[in-house]
Design an enzyme around this catalytic site. Structure first.
Site, short mmCIF file in Angstrom:
data_model
loop_
_atom_site.label_atom_id
_atom_site.label_comp_id
_atom_site.label_asym_id
_atom_site.label_seq_id
_atom_site.Cartn_x
_atom_site.Cartn_y
_atom_site.Cartn_z
CG MET A 131 14.26 -5.56 -7.75
SD MET A 131 14.44 -4.76 -8.96
CE MET A 131 13.94 -3.37 -9.07
CE LYS A 185 16.76 -13.01 -13.62
NZ LYS A 185 17.26 -12.30 -13.19
CG ASP A 188 7.43 -9.38 -15.78
OD1 ASP A 188 7.52 -9.30 -17.27
OD2 ASP A 188 7.33 -7.76 -15.61
C1 LIG Z 1 11.41 -5.99 -10.93
S1 LIG Z 1 11.05 -4.60 -9.55
C2 LIG Z 1 9.63 -4.53 -9.49
C3 LIG Z 1 8.33 -3.48 -9.07
C4 LIG Z 1 7.00 -3.46 -9.21
N1 LIG Z 1 7.19 -2.90 -10.27
C5 LIG Z 1 6.64 -2.41 -8.35
O1 LIG Z 1 5.59 -1.57 -8.56
O2 LIG Z 1 5.91 -2.97 -7.57
C6 LIG Z 1 10.97 -6.29 -8.06
C7 LIG Z 1 11.04 -5.82 -7.00
O3 LIG Z 1 9.27 -5.35 -6.17
C8 LIG Z 1 9.02 -5.60 -5.14
N2 LIG Z 1 8.23 -6.56 -4.96
C9 LIG Z 1 7.61 -6.77 -5.43
N3 LIG Z 1 5.96 -7.31 -5.73
C10 LIG Z 1 6.34 -7.77 -4.20
C11 LIG Z 1 5.34 -8.70 -2.72
N4 LIG Z 1 4.26 -8.48 -3.14
N5 LIG Z 1 5.91 -8.28 -1.71
C12 LIG Z 1 7.02 -7.32 -1.25
N6 LIG Z 1 8.61 -6.87 -2.89
C13 LIG Z 1 7.65 -7.11 -4.05
C14 LIG Z 1 10.45 -7.08 -4.65
O4 LIG Z 1 12.08 -5.42 -4.00
C15 LIG Z 1 10.98 -7.67 -6.35
O5 LIG Z 1 12.60 -7.48 -6.01
#
Ligand SMILES: C[S@@+](CC[C@H](N)C(=O)[O-])C[C@H]1O[C@@H](n2cnc3c(N)ncnc32)[C@H](O)[C@@H]1O
Length: 263
Positions: A185, A71, A49
């Protein structure tokens, strides 16, 4: 392949014809689990991803195929059904299929849907948890998810309303709990979310923090309030990916001696 030393004994066999749904953690390769490293070193094909960092992709076994399923750059994302069909197809070719997702695969990552579809198709799968960004990102920013003085619970929620408007969420119910909210998100809906929460009775001076690109070299933290969050985020240029945390745990960061992160 990274030698896991004595930990190697604890690794299950990555069977050909199976799919492993693996969490890559929030970004820093040092936060991968040993089992995720084992999967990277064993997979025949890696389907990954957008939020999986290049430093993590570099750890995959030499000769493994890499397929991008996220994406990127404004291009349309691969359709979830296509991704699932591809996972099934690769597994039926007898490959060890590593489906690598940012954070934890079962937290706002569609890992649940993929597992259900694999199960329905009769494809063996295995889930490897990862550090979810909503908790790992907080810790990396010096914000404890709980302390005995601040909260007995925490709410992890998404700020992205697929097909629904913000009014479809009962914000008053969330506000009434008084429990810190950790939003994934939320950046595209920050204005309606903060407005709804204040309308629901949350004070405008409720502390809010944003953790952008948590645990990576580009991590940024912004501390603000519910009332000022939209303007402060714009001024600071904070964008996705970010974790938004609202409530009593935010000031603990300053109490721990972390540097001021307000605009
Ligand atoms: C589709 S969700 C996936 C979440 C993921 N499965 C998790 O457990 O962290 C994507 C969102 O996760 C958050 N996110 C993921 N990685 C991040 C990071 N390194 N720093 C801040 N937010 C993060 C953001 O809010 C982003 O829009």
């Amino acid at each position: 392949m990274i030698d896991l030393g004595p930990l190697g004994r604890h690794m299950p066999t990555f069977e050909p014809g199976s799919v492993w749904l693996v969490g890559a953690g929030p970004g820093d390769p040092g936060l991968l689990t040993a089992r995720a490293i084992h999967a990277l070193g064993t997979a025949d094909v890696l389907v990954y991803d957008a939020l999986v960092s290049p430093a993590i992709l570099e750890l995959v076994r030499q000769g493994a195929e890499l397929e991008y399923a996220g994406k990127r750059g404004g291009k349309p994302s691969a359709k979830q059904r296509d991704i699932i069909d591809r996972l099934i197809e690769l597994a039926r070719q007898g490959k060890r299929v590593l489906r690598l997702k940012g954070g934890d695969p079962f937290v706002f990552g569609r890992g649940g849907e993929e597992a259900l579809a694999l199960h329905a198709a009769g494809v063996p799968f295995h889930v490897v948890p990862g550090i979810t960004s909503g908790l790992g990102g907080l810790a990396a920013a010096g914000i404890p998810a709980t302390t005995r003085d601040t909260n007995q619970a925490i709410i992890l929620m998404t700020g992205h309303y697929a097909m629904q408007g913000p009014e479809a969420i009962d914000w008053a119910a969330f506000a009434r709990t008084g429990v810190p909210l950790v939003l994934y998100m939320a950046m595209n809906n920050l204005a309606p979310i903060t407005e709804e929460l204040m309308r629901a009775g949350m004070a405008a001076d409720t502390p809010v923090a944003f953790v952008n690109k948590a645990t990576t070299a580009e991590q940024r933290v912004l501390v603000s309030t519910l009332g000022a969050a939209v303007a402060d985020v714009e001024k600071a240029g904070i964008e996705a990916p970010a974790i938004t945390v609202i409530g009593s745990i935010v000031p603990v960061r300053a109490a721990l001696g972390y540097p001021d992160a307000s605009v």
